[in-house]
Motif scaffolding. Structure first.
Motif, PDB file in Angstrom:
ATOM      1  N   ARG A 140       0.859  -1.169   0.000  1.00 35.18           N
ATOM      2  CA  ARG A 140       0.000   0.000   0.000  1.00 35.18           C
ATOM      3  C   ARG A 140       0.905   1.230   0.000  1.00 35.18           C
ATOM      4  O   ARG A 140       2.091   1.129   0.300  1.00 35.18           O
ATOM      5  N   ARG A 152       0.817  10.391   6.045  1.00 40.00           N
ATOM      6  CA  ARG A 152      -0.522  10.009   5.574  1.00 40.00           C
ATOM      7  C   ARG A 152      -1.548  10.200   6.675  1.00 40.00           C
ATOM      8  O   ARG A 152      -1.265  10.031   7.850  1.00 40.00           O
ATOM      9  N   ASP A 153      -2.751  10.523   6.266  1.00 40.51           N
ATOM     10  CA  ASP A 153      -3.857  10.702   7.190  1.00 40.51           C
ATOM     11  C   ASP A 153      -4.154   9.383   7.897  1.00 40.51           C
ATOM     12  O   ASP A 153      -4.156   8.324   7.267  1.00 40.51           O
ATOM     13  N   ALA A 183      -6.917   8.172   9.113  1.00 42.12           N
ATOM     14  CA  ALA A 183      -8.118   7.508   8.601  1.00 42.12           C
ATOM     15  C   ALA A 183      -7.815   6.780   7.293  1.00 42.12           C
ATOM     16  O   ALA A 183      -8.308   5.672   7.056  1.00 42.12           O
ATOM     17  N   ARG A 184      -6.987   7.387   6.444  1.00 44.25           N
ATOM     18  CA  ARG A 184      -6.615   6.738   5.184  1.00 44.25           C
ATOM     19  C   ARG A 184      -5.777   5.492   5.452  1.00 44.25           C
ATOM     20  O   ARG A 184      -5.948   4.460   4.795  1.00 44.25           O
ATOM     21  N   LEU A 185      -4.840   5.574   6.414  1.00 43.10           N
ATOM     22  CA  LEU A 185      -4.051   4.393   6.776  1.00 43.10           C
ATOM     23  C   LEU A 185      -4.954   3.266   7.270  1.00 43.10           C
ATOM     24  O   LEU A 185      -4.738   2.097   6.960  1.00 43.10           O
ATOM     25  N   ARG A 186      -5.978   3.622   8.058  1.00 38.58           N
ATOM     26  CA  ARG A 186      -6.922   2.624   8.574  1.00 38.58           C
ATOM     27  C   ARG A 186      -7.650   1.937   7.417  1.00 38.58           C
ATOM     28  O   ARG A 186      -7.797   0.713   7.403  1.00 38.58           O
ATOM     29  N   GLU A 187      -8.093   2.733   6.427  1.00 35.99           N
ATOM     30  CA  GLU A 187      -8.781   2.156   5.262  1.00 35.99           C
ATOM     31  C   GLU A 187      -7.850   1.235   4.482  1.00 35.99           C
ATOM     32  O   GLU A 187      -8.260   0.152   4.039  1.00 35.99           O
ATOM     33  N   GLU A 188      -6.606   1.675   4.294  1.00 35.18           N
ATOM     34  CA  GLU A 188      -5.647   0.862   3.539  1.00 35.18           C
ATOM     35  C   GLU A 188      -5.328  -0.439   4.263  1.00 35.18           C
ATOM     36  O   GLU A 188      -5.211  -1.490   3.631  1.00 35.18           O
ATOM     37  N   THR A 248      -7.319  -2.002   6.402  1.00 34.30           N
ATOM     38  CA  THR A 248      -8.522  -2.845   6.299  1.00 34.30           C
ATOM     39  C   THR A 248      -8.577  -3.534   4.943  1.00 34.30           C
ATOM     40  O   THR A 248      -8.851  -4.737   4.858  1.00 34.30           O
ATOM     41  N   GLY A 259       1.434   3.635   2.084  1.00 30.81           N
ATOM     42  CA  GLY A 259       2.096   3.976   3.335  1.00 30.81           C
ATOM     43  C   GLY A 259       2.860   2.842   3.993  1.00 30.81           C
ATOM     44  O   GLY A 259       3.663   3.071   4.890  1.00 30.81           O
TER      45      GLY A 259
END
Length: 120
Positions: free
Chosen positions: A21, A88-89, A91-96, A98, A23
């Protein structure tokens, strides 16, 4: 859920699925312990100690939040920090993460990397 500490465990995880991904890179490999374990690696190429530790803290928080629900049981999960991952944000790291855990559960890793050697 326990933490990987031995180098041999990190090397073994490198033989499993690799999901890249922007990050981070997630490695997932089955283990013999029947427990879910995680490890974090951030190299000196990323930045100084302050930046590396910040990235590790963010990864640790993500893994502790998401692994109990989305992680694979009896597998080792290793996150390798990539350049730009600390900016990186969250929330974006969390989505990536997941999405990466979902791909790992489906058995869909990235294609194997090319072996280093002379180019033809």
């Amino acid at each position: 859920m326990s933490v990987l500490t031995r180098r041999a465990d990190f090397l073994a995880a490198n033989r499993g699925l690799r999901i890249a991904r922007p990050g981070f890179v997630l490695l997932v490999n089955p283990n013999q312990n029947d427990s879910m374990r995680f490890g974090i690696t951030v190299t000196k190429k990323i930045g100084n100690a302050v930046i590396r530790n910040r990235m590790k803290r963010r990864f640790r928080a993500l893994l502790r939040e998401l692994l109990p629900a989305a992680g694979l049981p009896a597998h080792d999960h290793v996150m390798i920090g990539r350049e730009g991952g600390v900016e990186r944000d969250f929330a974006r790291l969390r989505e990536e993460l997941t999405a990466a855990l979902t791909r790992a559960a489906e058995g869909k890793g990235d294609p194997p990397r090319r072996k280093p050697g002379p180019r033809k």
